[in-house]
Design a protein around this motif. Structure first.
Motif, PDB file in Angstrom:
ATOM      1  N   ALA A  13      52.141  58.342  63.033  1.00 17.09           N
ATOM      2  CA  ALA A  13      52.015  60.299  64.320  1.00 17.09           C
ATOM      3  C   ALA A  13      51.760  59.120  65.143  1.00 17.09           C
ATOM      4  O   ALA A  13      52.993  60.284  66.105  1.00 17.09           O
ATOM      5  N   ILE A  14      51.635  57.964  65.517  1.00 20.12           N
ATOM      6  CA  ILE A  14      51.385  56.749  66.639  1.00 20.12           C
ATOM      7  C   ILE A  14      53.193  57.020  67.130  1.00 20.12           C
ATOM      8  O   ILE A  14      53.533  56.956  68.505  1.00 20.12           O
ATOM      9  N   ALA A  16      55.564  58.564  65.920  1.00 18.68           N
ATOM     10  CA  ALA A  16      56.458  59.738  66.208  1.00 18.68           C
ATOM     11  C   ALA A  16      57.022  59.789  67.448  1.00 18.68           C
ATOM     12  O   ALA A  16      57.726  60.512  67.327  1.00 18.68           O
ATOM     13  N   SER A  17      55.416  60.415  67.648  1.00 15.18           N
ATOM     14  CA  SER A  17      55.346  60.159  69.304  1.00 15.18           C
ATOM     15  C   SER A  17      55.986  59.802  70.625  1.00 15.18           C
ATOM     16  O   SER A  17      56.785  60.471  71.075  1.00 15.18           O
ATOM     17  N   LEU A  18      56.113  58.584  69.978  1.00 14.44           N
ATOM     18  CA  LEU A  18      56.489  57.535  71.194  1.00 14.44           C
ATOM     19  C   LEU A  18      58.270  57.980  70.773  1.00 14.44           C
ATOM     20  O   LEU A  18      59.010  56.678  71.691  1.00 14.44           O
ATOM     21  N   GLY A  19      58.874  57.313  69.994  1.00 14.06           N
ATOM     22  CA  GLY A  19      59.635  57.527  69.106  1.00 14.06           C
ATOM     23  C   GLY A  19      60.300  56.738  68.861  1.00 14.06           C
ATOM     24  O   GLY A  19      59.996  54.562  68.468  1.00 14.06           O
ATOM     25  N   SER A  24      57.443  50.858  70.219  1.00 15.71           N
ATOM     26  CA  SER A  24      56.857  52.622  69.599  1.00 15.71           C
ATOM     27  C   SER A  24      56.430  51.686  67.865  1.00 15.71           C
ATOM     28  O   SER A  24      54.717  52.025  68.454  1.00 15.71           O
ATOM     29  N   ALA A  28      51.881  51.394  67.850  1.00 17.52           N
ATOM     30  CA  ALA A  28      51.606  51.889  67.135  1.00 17.52           C
ATOM     31  C   ALA A  28      49.928  51.053  65.710  1.00 17.52           C
ATOM     32  O   ALA A  28      49.735  51.358  65.894  1.00 17.52           O
ATOM     33  N   LEU A 103      60.866  55.050  61.525  1.00 10.85           N
ATOM     34  CA  LEU A 103      60.573  55.384  63.023  1.00 10.85           C
ATOM     35  C   LEU A 103      59.897  54.154  63.651  1.00 10.85           C
ATOM     36  O   LEU A 103      59.208  53.944  64.781  1.00 10.85           O
TER      37      LEU A 103
END
Length: 164
Positions: A13-14, A16-19, A24, A28, A103
Motif C-alpha cells: 500500500a505504501i 503503491a501510494s508513492l509510485g 518508494s 515502504a 512497485l
C-alpha cells in the motif's frame, strides 16, 4: 495501528501510494519495519530502567540523560543490532516482492524481483534458470543474514554464555 495490518500488505500500500521505483520501495520497507524496532527498544528500555546499575546511577546523582547515554543505550543496543541483521532478510524479500509486482525497481534495473518477473514467461519454454537463479540468490541472501544475526546474538547476548 501499523501492527494491525500484515507487513507485506502495508508495504504494498505504501509503495503503491508513492509510485513505482526503488526509492518508494525502500521507504515502504523502512516504514513497515519501524514498529518492530520500536517495540524492542521500548521493551529493552523498560527492562533496563529497573536494573540495579540504573538505580545506583540515580543514587549517585547522575542526571537522566547521563544514565540514558552511559548505561541504557549501550545495554539496549545488542538486541536492536541482532534484530537489524535478522530484519535484512525480510527487507530483501519485501523489496523483491515489490519489484516482482511492479512497485519496486523498474526494468532495466537489475533487481532480483524484476529478474524473476521477467523470467516467469520463459519457464514453460524450458528456460527455467531465468527464475531459478535469482530465487536462489534471494534464498541464499536471506539464509546468510539469518545465520549472521544468529551469530551476532550468540556473541552479544551474555545470558547465552556458559561459565566453565
Amino acid at each position: 495501528v501499523m501492527l494491525a495490518f500484515p507487513s507485506l500488505v502495508l508495504a504494498f500500500a505504501i509503495a503503491a501510494s508513492l509510485g513505482p521505483g526503488v526509492g518508494s520501495a525502500m521507504i515502504a520497507v523502512g516504514i513497515v519495519g519501524i514498529p518492530e524496532f520500536a517495540r524492542i527498544t521500548y521493551g529493552q528500555t523498560l527492562a533496563l530502567t529497573q536494573r540495579e546499575f540504573v538505580e545506583a546511577g540515580r543514587a549517585l546523582g547522575l542526571r537522566n540523560h547521563t544514565i540514558l547515554l552511559r548505561h541504557i543505550v549501550p545495554n539496549a543496543l545488542a538486541p536492536i543490532v541482532v534484530r537489524m541483521a535478522l530484519g535484512m532478510g525480510y527487507a530483501i524479500l519485501t523489496a523483491a516482492s515489490l519489484s516482482f509486482i511492479g512497485l519496486g525497481a523498474q526494468p532495466p534495473t537489475p533487481e532480483w524481483g524484476v529478474m524473476i518477473s521477467d523470467g516467469r514467461g520463459y519457464i514453460i519454454s524450458g528456460e527455467w534458470w531465468l527464475t531459478l537463479f535469482p530465487g536462489l540468490a534471494i534464498a541464499t541472501s536471506i539464509l546468510g543474514f539469518n545465520l549472521f544475526g544468529d551469530a551476532l546474538r550468540d556473541v552479544l547476548d551474555p545470558r547465552l554464555r556458559t561459565t566453565q
